[in-house]
Design a protein around this motif. Structure first.
Motif, PDB file in Angstrom:
ATOM      1  N   LEU A  12      29.877  -6.155 -14.356  1.00 59.45           N
ATOM      2  CA  LEU A  12      28.444  -5.981 -14.568  1.00 59.45           C
ATOM      3  C   LEU A  12      28.185  -4.881 -15.589  1.00 59.45           C
ATOM      4  O   LEU A  12      27.240  -4.965 -16.382  1.00 59.45           O
ATOM      5  N   GLY A  13      29.044  -3.857 -15.595  1.00 58.29           N
ATOM      6  CA  GLY A  13      28.929  -2.775 -16.576  1.00 58.29           C
ATOM      7  C   GLY A  13      29.144  -3.296 -18.002  1.00 58.29           C
ATOM      8  O   GLY A  13      28.532  -2.813 -18.951  1.00 58.29           O
ATOM      9  N   MET A  14      30.026  -4.296 -18.100  1.00 62.45           N
ATOM     10  CA  MET A  14      30.289  -4.875 -19.421  1.00 62.45           C
ATOM     11  C   MET A  14      29.153  -5.801 -19.862  1.00 62.45           C
ATOM     12  O   MET A  14      28.775  -5.826 -21.028  1.00 62.45           O
ATOM     13  N   LYS A  15      28.625  -6.557 -18.910  1.00 66.62           N
ATOM     14  CA  LYS A  15      27.528  -7.492 -19.221  1.00 66.62           C
ATOM     15  C   LYS A  15      26.450  -7.320 -18.153  1.00 66.62           C
ATOM     16  O   LYS A  15      26.422  -8.065 -17.160  1.00 66.62           O
ATOM     17  N   PRO A  16      25.548  -6.370 -18.324  1.00 68.61           N
ATOM     18  CA  PRO A  16      24.540  -6.050 -17.307  1.00 68.61           C
ATOM     19  C   PRO A  16      23.590  -7.207 -16.972  1.00 68.61           C
ATOM     20  O   PRO A  16      23.004  -7.223 -15.893  1.00 68.61           O
ATOM     21  N   ASP A  17      23.458  -8.178 -17.814  1.00 64.71           N
ATOM     22  CA  ASP A  17      22.507  -9.260 -17.558  1.00 64.71           C
ATOM     23  C   ASP A  17      23.139 -10.447 -16.824  1.00 64.71           C
ATOM     24  O   ASP A  17      22.441 -11.401 -16.493  1.00 64.71           O
ATOM     25  N   GLU A  18      24.424 -10.418 -16.574  1.00 65.20           N
ATOM     26  CA  GLU A  18      25.101 -11.548 -15.927  1.00 65.20           C
ATOM     27  C   GLU A  18      24.679 -11.644 -14.456  1.00 65.20           C
ATOM     28  O   GLU A  18      24.755 -10.679 -13.690  1.00 65.20           O
ATOM     29  N   ALA A  19      24.288 -12.822 -14.042  1.00 63.51           N
ATOM     30  CA  ALA A  19      23.826 -13.058 -12.669  1.00 63.51           C
ATOM     31  C   ALA A  19      24.990 -13.155 -11.682  1.00 63.51           C
ATOM     32  O   ALA A  19      24.880 -12.707 -10.528  1.00 63.51           O
ATOM     33  N   TYR A  20      26.087 -13.741 -12.098  1.00 65.10           N
ATOM     34  CA  TYR A  20      27.219 -13.976 -11.174  1.00 65.10           C
ATOM     35  C   TYR A  20      27.746 -12.685 -10.557  1.00 65.10           C
ATOM     36  O   TYR A  20      27.852 -12.595  -9.330  1.00 65.10           O
ATOM     37  N   PRO A  21      28.081 -11.651 -11.364  1.00 70.38           N
ATOM     38  CA  PRO A  21      28.565 -10.430 -10.720  1.00 70.38           C
ATOM     39  C   PRO A  21      27.504  -9.782  -9.839  1.00 70.38           C
ATOM     40  O   PRO A  21      27.822  -9.214  -8.798  1.00 70.38           O
ATOM     41  N   LYS A  22      26.215  -9.885 -10.245  1.00 75.21           N
ATOM     42  CA  LYS A  22      25.128  -9.329  -9.400  1.00 75.21           C
ATOM     43  C   LYS A  22      25.106 -10.024  -8.047  1.00 75.21           C
ATOM     44  O   LYS A  22      24.972  -9.389  -7.002  1.00 75.21           O
ATOM     45  N   GLY A  23      25.208 -11.356  -8.060  1.00 78.61           N
ATOM     46  CA  GLY A  23      25.205 -12.128  -6.809  1.00 78.61           C
ATOM     47  C   GLY A  23      26.385 -11.777  -5.910  1.00 78.61           C
ATOM     48  O   GLY A  23      26.244 -11.643  -4.699  1.00 78.61           O
ATOM     49  N   LYS A  24      27.571 -11.629  -6.531  1.00 79.11           N
ATOM     50  CA  LYS A  24      28.768 -11.293  -5.754  1.00 79.11           C
ATOM     51  C   LYS A  24      28.680  -9.875  -5.183  1.00 79.11           C
ATOM     52  O   LYS A  24      29.099  -9.620  -4.058  1.00 79.11           O
ATOM     53  N   ILE A  25      28.132  -8.957  -5.962  1.00 80.51           N
ATOM     54  CA  ILE A  25      27.947  -7.580  -5.471  1.00 80.51           C
ATOM     55  C   ILE A  25      26.999  -7.590  -4.282  1.00 80.51           C
ATOM     56  O   ILE A  25      27.258  -6.944  -3.258  1.00 80.51           O
ATOM     57  N   SER A  26      25.930  -8.338  -4.369  1.00 81.21           N
ATOM     58  CA  SER A  26      24.967  -8.442  -3.267  1.00 81.21           C
ATOM     59  C   SER A  26      25.627  -9.057  -2.030  1.00 81.21           C
ATOM     60  O   SER A  26      25.438  -8.591  -0.898  1.00 81.21           O
ATOM     61  N   GLU A  27      26.415 -10.110  -2.254  1.00 77.47           N
ATOM     62  CA  GLU A  27      27.114 -10.783  -1.153  1.00 77.47           C
ATOM     63  C   GLU A  27      28.098  -9.825  -0.472  1.00 77.47           C
ATOM     64  O   GLU A  27      28.165  -9.745   0.759  1.00 77.47           O
ATOM     65  N   ILE A  28      28.861  -9.090  -1.273  1.00 77.86           N
ATOM     66  CA  ILE A  28      29.831  -8.139  -0.714  1.00 77.86           C
ATOM     67  C   ILE A  28      29.116  -7.028   0.051  1.00 77.86           C
ATOM     68  O   ILE A  28      29.548  -6.620   1.144  1.00 77.86           O
ATOM     69  N   ASN A  29      28.013  -6.513  -0.492  1.00 73.37           N
ATOM     70  CA  ASN A  29      27.251  -5.461   0.200  1.00 73.37           C
ATOM     71  C   ASN A  29      26.717  -5.968   1.542  1.00 73.37           C
ATOM     72  O   ASN A  29      26.704  -5.232   2.530  1.00 73.37           O
ATOM     73  N   THR A  30      26.293  -7.237   1.582  1.00 67.18           N
ATOM     74  CA  THR A  30      25.823  -7.836   2.840  1.00 67.18           C
ATOM     75  C   THR A  30      26.968  -7.905   3.842  1.00 67.18           C
ATOM     76  O   THR A  30      26.819  -7.533   5.015  1.00 67.18           O
ATOM     77  N   ILE A  31      28.129  -8.383   3.378  1.00 70.85           N
ATOM     78  CA  ILE A  31      29.307  -8.477   4.261  1.00 70.85           C
ATOM     79  C   ILE A  31      29.708  -7.093   4.769  1.00 70.85           C
ATOM     80  O   ILE A  31      29.962  -6.911   5.967  1.00 70.85           O
ATOM     81  N   LEU A  32      29.747  -6.118   3.868  1.00 69.91           N
ATOM     82  CA  LEU A  32      30.117  -4.754   4.276  1.00 69.91           C
ATOM     83  C   LEU A  32      29.109  -4.184   5.264  1.00 69.91           C
ATOM     84  O   LEU A  32      29.483  -3.500   6.227  1.00 69.91           O
TER      85      LEU A  32
END
Length: 197
Positions: A12-32
């Motif tokens: 996400l740091g490399m491509k801040p506008d990408e939706a996929y890493p944002k979605g995965k980060i959100s999913e991981i935060n939910t799981i955690l």
């Protein structure tokens, strides 16, 4: 999840506008977050069950450990604690059965006026469950009865000795009084009846 989270954050740091890493980060935060909540609930269940176990509230402790198992079935600690409690409960049951058996035998002996056997039974029951009041009360009662019996026997023996002396001295009036006195103390005795006859 921690490594995956770091990787998606890096992407996400490399491509801040990408939706996929944002979605995965959100999913991981939910799981955690779910894992954290699960662990907190597990820890609370264990703490409460441990407290109940320490207080010897075994039924509540088992329920608490079962709740912990439902949250985290792979954990051995609550399973081991339930096994421990079941062992304690089995020992308590066996102890109670031994106590009740000793009391029943002692009560039967007491009813039959077999005070030596009754005393042994109550002492055995007291050894099994020292905090119980009933066996101690019965032991005290038996000791009182035996003390009374001893005093009665001593009075009887004195009356017989006095009557036998009077009989030997051919003082039959005094002998009769002595044997009657002995019969008054122990009415079922044959010896003074035979001497009176």
């Amino acid at each position: 999840y921690t490594e995956a989270l770091a990787g998606y954050q890096n992407a996400l740091g490399m491509k801040p506008d990408e939706a996929y890493p944002k979605g995965k980060i959100s999913e991981i935060n939910t799981i955690l977050g779910q894992q954290k909540t699960l662990q907190e609930n597990y820890d609370k269940a264990i703490a409460l069950a441990d407290k109940d176990l320490a207080a010897k509230n075994y039924t509540d402790a088992i329920k608490g450990y079962q709740s912990a198992i439902a949250l985290k079935p792979e954990e051995n600690y609550p399973k081991d604690k339930i096994t421990e409690i079941n062992g304690i409960l089995a020992q308590q049951k066996a102890l109670q059965e031994s106590y009740e058996k000793a009391i029943a035998a002692a009560d039967k002996a007491f009813a039959e006026k077999s005070y030596t056997d009754a005393l042994t039974g109550y002492q055995s029951a007291q050894g099994i469950k020292p905090a119980e009041k009933y066996p101690q009360d019965k032991i005290t009662e038996i000791n009182t009865i035996r003390g009374q019996q001893k005093a009665l026997q001593e009075d009887y023996d004195k009356a017989i000795a006095s009557a036998d002396k009077a009989f030997a001295d051919k003082d039959y009036t005094l002998a009769t009084t002595g044997y009657q006195s002995a019969l008054g103390i122990k009415p079922g005795e044959k010896y003074p009846q035979d001497k009176l006859a």
